[in-house]
Structures are given as C-alpha cells and as structure tokens.
Design a protein around this motif. Structure first.
Motif, PDB file in Angstrom:
ATOM      1  N   TYR A 151      36.950  32.554  45.603  1.00 36.20           N
ATOM      2  CA  TYR A 151      36.726  33.879  45.012  1.00 36.20           C
ATOM      3  C   TYR A 151      35.870  33.891  43.750  1.00 36.20           C
ATOM      4  CZ  TYR A 151      40.522  35.227  48.150  1.00 36.20           C
ATOM      5  OH  TYR A 151      41.302  35.455  49.248  1.00 36.20           O
TER       6      TYR A 151
ATOM      7  N   ARG B 226      43.393  40.198  41.242  1.00 37.43           N
ATOM      8  CA  ARG B 226      43.348  41.301  42.202  1.00 37.43           C
ATOM      9  C   ARG B 226      41.915  41.729  42.486  1.00 37.43           C
ATOM     10  NH1 ARG B 226      47.880  45.911  40.904  1.00 37.43           N
ATOM     11  NH2 ARG B 226      49.728  44.790  41.667  1.00 37.43           N
ATOM     12  N   GLN B 227      41.141  41.839  41.449  1.00 34.79           N
ATOM     13  CA  GLN B 227      39.751  42.250  41.634  1.00 34.79           C
ATOM     14  C   GLN B 227      39.006  41.228  42.476  1.00 34.79           C
ATOM     15  OE1 GLN B 227      37.389  42.442  38.066  1.00 34.79           O
ATOM     16  NE2 GLN B 227      35.911  43.835  38.970  1.00 34.79           N
ATOM     17  N   ALA B 228      39.275  39.940  42.223  1.00 35.81           N
ATOM     18  CA  ALA B 228      38.570  38.886  42.954  1.00 35.81           C
ATOM     19  C   ALA B 228      38.910  38.906  44.437  1.00 35.81           C
ATOM     20  CB  ALA B 228      38.906  37.525  42.350  1.00 35.81           C
ATOM     21  N   VAL B 229      40.185  39.143  44.786  1.00 36.21           N
ATOM     22  CA  VAL B 229      40.573  39.092  46.200  1.00 36.21           C
ATOM     23  C   VAL B 229      40.348  40.417  46.915  1.00 36.21           C
ATOM     24  CG1 VAL B 229      42.268  37.303  45.718  1.00 36.21           C
ATOM     25  CG2 VAL B 229      43.010  39.684  45.773  1.00 36.21           C
ATOM     26  N   GLY B 230      40.070  41.484  46.153  1.00 32.11           N
ATOM     27  CA  GLY B 230      39.779  42.760  46.777  1.00 32.11           C
ATOM     28  C   GLY B 230      40.929  43.739  46.790  1.00 32.11           C
ATOM     29  N   ILE B 231      41.894  43.551  45.910  1.00 30.40           N
ATOM     30  CA  ILE B 231      43.031  44.486  45.831  1.00 30.40           C
ATOM     31  C   ILE B 231      42.950  45.268  44.530  1.00 30.40           C
ATOM     32  CG2 ILE B 231      45.544  44.656  46.129  1.00 30.40           C
ATOM     33  CD1 ILE B 231      45.611  41.937  47.260  1.00 30.40           C
ATOM     34  N   ASP B 232      41.743  45.458  44.017  1.00 26.56           N
ATOM     35  CA  ASP B 232      41.582  46.096  42.707  1.00 26.56           C
ATOM     36  C   ASP B 232      41.635  47.608  42.778  1.00 26.56           C
ATOM     37  OD1 ASP B 232      39.194  45.508  44.192  1.00 26.56           O
ATOM     38  OD2 ASP B 232      38.048  46.401  42.548  1.00 26.56           O
ATOM     39  N   ARG B 233      41.734  48.205  43.959  1.00 23.91           N
ATOM     40  CA  ARG B 233      41.796  49.660  44.053  1.00 23.91           C
ATOM     41  C   ARG B 233      43.224  50.175  43.955  1.00 23.91           C
ATOM     42  NH1 ARG B 233      37.099  52.013  45.313  1.00 23.91           N
ATOM     43  NH2 ARG B 233      35.430  50.689  46.125  1.00 23.91           N
TER      44      ARG B 233
ATOM     45  N   ASN C 129      31.510  37.675  37.566  1.00 25.48           N
ATOM     46  CA  ASN C 129      30.684  38.423  38.500  1.00 25.48           C
ATOM     47  C   ASN C 129      29.531  37.515  38.933  1.00 25.48           C
ATOM     48  OD1 ASN C 129      29.090  40.142  39.924  1.00 25.48           O
ATOM     49  ND2 ASN C 129      28.733  41.606  38.251  1.00 25.48           N
TER      50      ASN C 129
END
Length: 405
Positions: A244, A394-401, A24
């Motif tokens: 990222y 996934r969280q880093a690229v923005g697909i964590d939802r 983070n």
C-alpha cells in the motif's frame, strides 16, 4: 522510496510547506527524484501536538525551515498483568524502559488483552491490572513524562490488528516462540499438537505488532528472548508498505546486552510459568525466603568459583554498590566465600533497593482512583496518535470514505 525508519527529525513550518500530509506515491514529483521523509511536526495535523507526518518535498524555500536535527525517538513497551513483577521483568524490561523514558518520548502500556489468553477470572484480572499499574508507578514511571495506558482503551489497535492479519502469512505465526513452545509441549506429552491452544495465543504476534505499529514506534526495549516479536512487527510493516505504500514505520528492537536471561531459583529462566520467580516488591521476609532457595553447586566455601557462572552473583551485581560487587567478585575467584553468605547479602541488598518502591506501591494501592485517573489520561493521549495512524492505514487500503474516527 526507502522504507520508513528511525531516526526522525523535528522540524517546523512557518507559513506553508509545499507537500502532502500523508503518503502519496502518485504525487507528480515522486518520479523526479524529490525526497519524502518522515518527520514530527509540532502543532501540525488534525490531532495533537506531536504527530507522525509525511511530506513530499518540492523544494527548499524560506517557508520550510529546519529547526533542529535532534533525534526524537518514540519508545514503547508493555507488560501483561499475569502476576507480580519479578526480577527478570525488572532487569530485562522495566528498568531499561524507565531509563529510556528519561531520554525519549515513551509510551508504556498494560497489555490486558494479551492476558486474556490465560486469565478468565474477572475479579482476579482487574486486581492484577491495578497492581501492575501501581508497580510501574512505584518503580519510577512518571505519568507526566510517559504516556501510560491500558491496551484495551485504544480500540484503534484492534482494528489495525485485523488489517495486519490480512497481510501476514500463516507461516509467520507458526514460527512464533509461544505457539511453537505450546505445540512442542503437547507433542512431548502425547497430546494433539494444538491441544488447549486458543486462537488468541496463535494470533498473539499480530496483536503485538499492532501495539507497536499503531504509534509509529522507533524503539522497543526487549529481552533477548523477546526480540522475535519486534522482528515480526517489522515484517508486517514491510508487507503492508509493499502492498500500500510507505505508511507504517519499521521499529527497532533495543536489547540490553548487559542483561542476560535472568535465572530463577531453580536455575531455569525466571518465569511465572515455572514458579521460580522472585517478585521485586515482595515483603522482606518473603524476599529472604525466596533468595535462600536459589540453587547453587556443591563447591565448599574455600574453593575458588567463577562469578560469571553463578546465579547469585549475576543478580547481586545488578543491585549492589559497584565497589561491593567488585569485592565479592574478587572473593569468588580467590576462594573463601560461602554461598549462604552471598545469599544473605543478596537478600538484604534487594530489600534495601526496593524499600522506597514498596512504600509507594502501598500508598497507590490505597488510592485506586488515582491509578484510574492516570491510566485514563494516558489513554486519551495515546488515542490521538493511534487514531492518526489508523486514518492513514484506512486511506491506504481504501476504507477512507467511512465516518471519521
């Protein structure tokens, strides 16, 4: 923040550790000179007993205690089921990997998806996978100590491959040895540069990088001619981290400098594609026949010879008793040794050295269920780590939802 590198530390937390579980860079203390490190935290995190974990250290308190500074590197290696394991495979990859497994955490896999670039026969493909697994086990792989699995059983690898492909310039793939070799062979034969080159071969380095990076690998034992694959994995990790944040660890190639490229019967690099290999688990009569075919020069027995320039001695010294190898080396330099005699000594040495492995291999092949159970157990363990890495990606690229893995 510095890039993620080996070695990592084993630590433990007691009641709490003030920090965050995944990278983070927006942490309020990140601009105040506080340090972030990669560590292995036993028992912490959503998956498994030993997970890659990132912590932003706010301060050292009695709640955050160092247990050990012991290095705990993860070693990973894989091999394609494209034929019988030969002496080049054994000396360049398998034996060094087994030695490393006695000192480090180890993940070994059967690269079955890589093999699809050249094999499109279902029955032959499955038989080769079974034989390769039995060979690893016969040569000393301990499935209680080593995580041993099929590449195809870890779907997270292939999702990570797509992400890595999206940050990898095409030029990186253009310079890959396998692709360049295919292009050069086509041009030399007067064919189109990309004749019979499939996309799997072209994207081979990306899949190999995903194999490595999915497990936050520290060390990858390779032969000198395979170093490029690890270097490309490092480049892809660096590219992802620049875009990222520090998520993927950069692996290190571990080359056994004592093992030069192993020559086959015709003097070229030992390779299945050249048809000059000597399988390690060949039956005694076949081993003798193959060794007798090794090409030598025409110098007579009485002529002094340089052992360092002889393919026979190069193999013999890796398997013979040290005293016997030194004695033969002396005879080479003094003269009086015939190549035929050396071939006979080499053949008998190989037969004796691999006899226990041949017997274990036969027993394993007679019990296919045992092999399947070992690979399935290894895949379950491997997926725990790969899933954790992919969650961070996934969280880093923005697909964590998306739904949980």
């Amino acid at each position: 923040m510095p890039p993620l590198e080996a070695p990592i530390l084993n630590i433990r937390t007691q009641r709490s550790a003030r920090g965050h579980g995944w990278p983070n860079t927006d942490h309020p203390n990140s601009a105040n000179g506080f340090v972030g490190i990669w560590i292995s935290v036993p028992g912490v995190g959503p998956r498994g007993p030993l997970l890659p974990f990132f912590v932003v250290l706010d301060e050292c308190t009695e709640d955050f205690e160092m247990e050990s500074t012991e290095i705990s590197n993860l070693v990973l290696t894989g091999i394609k089921p494209t034929g019988r394991i030969h002496l080049g495979n054994y000396l360049g990859a398998i034996r060094p990997a087994l030695e490393l497994a006695s000192k480090h955490r180890a993940y070994f896999f059967i690269a079955d998806y890589h093999a699809l670039t050249t094999i499109q026969d279902r029955a032959r493909f499955n038989r080769r996978i079974e034989k390769l697994a039995a060979t690893w086990l016969a040569l000393g792989l301990d499935p209680e100590r080593v995580v041993f699995y099929r590449q195809s059983a870890i779907p997270e690898i292939f999702e990570l491959m797509w992400v890595l492909g999206c940050i990898s310039p095409k030029g990186w793939l253009n310079r890959a040895h396998a692709y360049k070799g295919a292009v050069e062979a086509n041009l030399a034969a007067g064919r189109d540069a990309d004749a019979q080159v499939n996309a799997g071969l072209y994207n081979y380095p990306v899949l190999m990088a995903a194999d490595i990076l999915a497990f936050q690998t520290d060390l990858v034992p390779v032969g000198r001619d395979q170093r490029q694959h690890v270097e490309m994995a490092r480049e892809m990790a660096e590219a992802f981290n620049r875009a990222y944040g520090p998520v993927l660890k950069r692996p290190q190639a571990l080359v056994n400098e004592a093992v030069h490229t192993v020559s086959g019967q015709d003097g070229r690099k030992m390779s299945k594609s050249y048809g000059n290999e000597i399988p390690v688990l060949a039956q005694p009569d076949e081993l003798r026949r193959l060794v007798m075919r090794i090409v030598t020069d025409s110098r007579p027995p009485e002529a002094p010879k340089d052992p360092e320039q002889c393919n026979l001695y190069a193999l013999y010294r890796h398997f013979a008793d040290h005293t016997d190898a030194l004695r033969l080396r002396k005879h080479y330099r003094e003269g009086g040794v015939a190549y035929q005699t050396v071939k006979q000594a080499l053949a008998e040495t190989l037969i004796d050295h691999f006899k226990p492995a041949r017997e274990r291999f036969a027993a394993l092949m007679a019990d296919g269920d045992q092999i399947e159970k070992i690979l399935d157990n290894g895949a379950a363990r491997a997926r725990e780590v790969a899933r954790t890495t992919l969650m961070a990606v996934r969280q880093a690229v923005g697909i964590d939802r998306m739904r949980p893995l």
